[in-house]
Design an enzyme around this catalytic site. Sequence first.
Site, PDB file in Angstrom:
ATOM      1  CG  LEU A 151      -2.159   0.715   1.140  1.00 45.84           C
ATOM      2  CD1 LEU A 151      -3.224   0.254   0.262  1.00 45.84           C
ATOM      3  CD2 LEU A 151      -2.686   1.069   2.403  1.00 45.84           C
ATOM      4  CB  ILE A 229       0.333  -2.456 -12.109  1.00 47.51           C
ATOM      5  CG1 ILE A 229       0.029  -2.389 -10.863  1.00 47.51           C
ATOM      6  CG2 ILE A 229      -0.955  -2.634 -12.933  1.00 47.51           C
ATOM      7  CD1 ILE A 229       0.937  -1.559  -9.869  1.00 47.51           C
ATOM      8  NE  ARG A 231      10.039  -2.577 -12.605  1.00 49.69           N
ATOM      9  CZ  ARG A 231       9.407  -1.307 -13.060  1.00 49.69           C
ATOM     10  NH1 ARG A 231       8.154  -1.494 -13.375  1.00 49.69           N
ATOM     11  NH2 ARG A 231      10.194  -0.307 -12.990  1.00 49.69           N
ATOM     12  CG  ASP A 255       1.162  -2.713 -17.483  1.00 50.76           C
ATOM     13  OD1 ASP A 255       1.003  -2.887 -18.582  1.00 50.76           O
ATOM     14  OD2 ASP A 255       1.882  -2.069 -16.849  1.00 50.76           O
ATOM     15  CD  GLU A 260       7.774  -6.319 -18.492  1.00 46.73           C
ATOM     16  OE1 GLU A 260       8.027  -5.194 -18.884  1.00 46.73           O
ATOM     17  OE2 GLU A 260       6.938  -6.531 -17.562  1.00 46.73           O
ATOM     18  CG  HIS A 278       5.888  -2.439 -18.313  1.00 49.44           C
ATOM     19  ND1 HIS A 278       7.217  -2.847 -17.633  1.00 49.44           N
ATOM     20  CD2 HIS A 278       5.840  -1.499 -17.557  1.00 49.44           C
ATOM     21  CE1 HIS A 278       7.409  -2.250 -16.556  1.00 49.44           C
ATOM     22  NE2 HIS A 278       6.538  -1.260 -16.470  1.00 49.44           N
TER      23      HIS A 278
HETATM   24  P1  NAP Z   1       6.366   2.977  -3.156  1.00 50.48           P
HETATM   25  O1  NAP Z   1       5.415   3.983  -2.877  1.00 50.48           O
HETATM   26  O2  NAP Z   1       7.407   2.882  -2.718  1.00 50.48           O
HETATM   27  O3  NAP Z   1       5.334   1.744  -2.569  1.00 50.48           O
HETATM   28  C1  NAP Z   1       5.882   0.260  -2.849  1.00 50.48           C
HETATM   29  C2  NAP Z   1       5.512  -0.617  -1.635  1.00 50.48           C
HETATM   30  O4  NAP Z   1       6.346  -1.708  -1.744  1.00 50.48           O
HETATM   31  C3  NAP Z   1       5.251  -0.337  -0.444  1.00 50.48           C
HETATM   32  O5  NAP Z   1       3.962  -0.673   0.067  1.00 50.48           O
HETATM   33  C4  NAP Z   1       6.312  -1.006   0.449  1.00 50.48           C
HETATM   34  O6  NAP Z   1       5.790  -1.334   1.860  1.00 50.48           O
HETATM   35  C5  NAP Z   1       6.489  -2.031  -0.478  1.00 50.48           C
HETATM   36  N1  NAP Z   1       7.657  -2.704  -0.136  1.00 50.48           N
HETATM   37  C6  NAP Z   1       9.062  -2.127  -0.508  1.00 50.48           C
HETATM   38  N2  NAP Z   1      10.102  -3.036  -0.112  1.00 50.48           N
HETATM   39  C7  NAP Z   1       9.230  -4.087   0.167  1.00 50.48           C
HETATM   40  C8  NAP Z   1       9.958  -5.413   0.940  1.00 50.48           C
HETATM   41  N3  NAP Z   1      11.431  -5.542   0.930  1.00 50.48           N
HETATM   42  N4  NAP Z   1       9.002  -6.347   1.110  1.00 50.48           N
HETATM   43  C9  NAP Z   1       7.789  -6.056   1.097  1.00 50.48           C
HETATM   44  N5  NAP Z   1       7.156  -4.905   0.496  1.00 50.48           N
HETATM   45  C10 NAP Z   1       8.017  -4.040   0.181  1.00 50.48           C
HETATM   46  O7  NAP Z   1       6.237   2.741  -4.660  1.00 50.48           O
HETATM   47  P2  NAP Z   1       5.155   3.297  -5.910  1.00 50.48           P
HETATM   48  O8  NAP Z   1       5.347   4.484  -6.170  1.00 50.48           O
HETATM   49  O9  NAP Z   1       3.987   2.816  -5.412  1.00 50.48           O
HETATM   50  O10 NAP Z   1       5.562   2.110  -7.166  1.00 50.48           O
HETATM   51  C11 NAP Z   1       5.492   0.668  -6.779  1.00 50.48           C
HETATM   52  C12 NAP Z   1       6.071   0.090  -7.962  1.00 50.48           C
HETATM   53  O11 NAP Z   1       5.088   0.032  -9.174  1.00 50.48           O
HETATM   54  C13 NAP Z   1       7.364   0.731  -8.648  1.00 50.48           C
HETATM   55  O12 NAP Z   1       8.422   0.261  -7.867  1.00 50.48           O
HETATM   56  C14 NAP Z   1       7.216  -0.194  -9.923  1.00 50.48           C
HETATM   57  O13 NAP Z   1       8.093  -1.151  -9.931  1.00 50.48           O
HETATM   58  C15 NAP Z   1       6.087  -0.081 -10.043  1.00 50.48           C
HETATM   59  N6  NAP Z   1       5.462   0.733 -11.491  1.00 50.48           N
HETATM   60  C16 NAP Z   1       5.034   0.230 -12.576  1.00 50.48           C
HETATM   61  C17 NAP Z   1       4.441   0.676 -13.627  1.00 50.48           C
HETATM   62  C18 NAP Z   1       3.863   0.358 -14.895  1.00 50.48           C
HETATM   63  O14 NAP Z   1       4.130   0.609 -15.904  1.00 50.48           O
HETATM   64  N7  NAP Z   1       3.206  -1.073 -14.564  1.00 50.48           N
HETATM   65  C19 NAP Z   1       4.504   1.989 -13.560  1.00 50.48           C
HETATM   66  C20 NAP Z   1       4.867   2.810 -12.260  1.00 50.48           C
HETATM   67  C21 NAP Z   1       5.503   1.921 -11.255  1.00 50.48           C
HETATM   68  P3  NAP Z   1       5.826  -0.357   2.780  1.00 50.48           P
HETATM   69  O15 NAP Z   1       4.719   0.301   2.688  1.00 50.48           O
HETATM   70  O16 NAP Z   1       5.894  -1.390   4.110  1.00 50.48           O
HETATM   71  O17 NAP Z   1       7.077   0.404   2.968  1.00 50.48           O
END
Ligand code: NAP
Length: 312
Positions: A151, A229, A231, A255, A260, A278
């Site tokens: 979250l 969505i 990785r 996605d 990929e 993606h």
């Molecule tokens: P974020 O705000 O940093 O949220 C990441 C989530 O991952 C947080 O809930 C965090 O948990 C959790 N997390 C981090 N390290 C962890 C671990 N070691 N074990 C378990 N949970 C862990 O990132 P965001 O901005 O929402 O982006 C998330 C991801 O979406 C990106 O990193 C990227 O890979 C992906 N993404 C995909 C697309 C696409 O085109 N499909 C586009 C943009 C991003 P905590 O809350 O406990 O810290």
Amino acid sequence: MTATLVIGPYSDSDHAALKEAFDPVFLDHPADLSGFDRATCEAFTALAYKGHHAVGAAEMDLLPNLALIANYGVGYDAIDVVAASERGITVTNTPDVLNDDVADLAVAMLLMQGREMAQASEWARSGNWKSRGEYRLNRKVSGGRAGIVGLGRIGREIADRLAAFKMDIHYFARSEKTTPGWTYHADPVSLAQAVDYLVIALVGGPDTENFVSKEVIDALGPRGVVVNISRGSTVDESALLNALEEGRIAGAALDVFLNEPDIDPRFYKLETVVIQPHQGSGTVETRAAMGQLQRDNVAAHHAGQPVLTAVN
Ligand code: NAP
């Protein structure tokens, strides 16, 4: 000699804006660095990077005066941040500006999977609607139980949207968050047991590899749908494919994939899987905002100002 190196596949508008702002050297791929002589490498202090090819210690060591890697994208798992920190290199990303698009796509894929929109569209286009009648009944999505794995910024936007679809919201994170009545689960198996839709919004990289394990997928059960969505690496892909092929879960909406764009062809044979290439942040508006934030980080660095969105 310019101080900025740009690596990756940029749109024409981003390419032009980078050229105008920094008059950089452009490369397609990190491997192309080997073509530079020492003096050229020494001139670069900032790298604007876009792509999923690894940028690790070896690439950094070719650029001895590098002080900034400005990543295009919020996910920076291609960059070895530990190696960067050890070398005093700041890494930046492009958070927040893409949250809406990625959350929109997650919800759209979930609806597309449940309402069988690709198959129903094909039913109409192929003439079956006219010759054979109504498309088969499918699955109600509103009012279901959704579990968000991670979250963070994007996960919360997805949860907000699914709450508007009258869904019961559950989530996993490493610590409990302040939420409007959503149910916290300290482990992903408990989360999967409680929901029908498991939406993965974790960061990528080695720490979350196969986080959605076979055990988590099995806990989801036969009505379960996996939406990813984040990785490809965050899900045990072979366990997911086995569960889908054996009908042990209802479907998936993805996605992101391992390898990929050369994804496992087993996915293409599964009618219960929605596949997107993606494209979570892939709108004109959001890509422009991501490019601007990347350039703002490079400009701040060159001006001796604090960068806007550092990750280390
Ligand atoms: P974020 O705000 O940093 O949220 C990441 C989530 O991952 C947080 O809930 C965090 O948990 C959790 N997390 C981090 N390290 C962890 C671990 N070691 N074990 C378990 N949970 C862990 O990132 P965001 O901005 O929402 O982006 C998330 C991801 O979406 C990106 O990193 C990227 O890979 C992906 N993404 C995909 C697309 C696409 O085109 N499909 C586009 C943009 C991003 P905590 O809350 O406990 O810290």
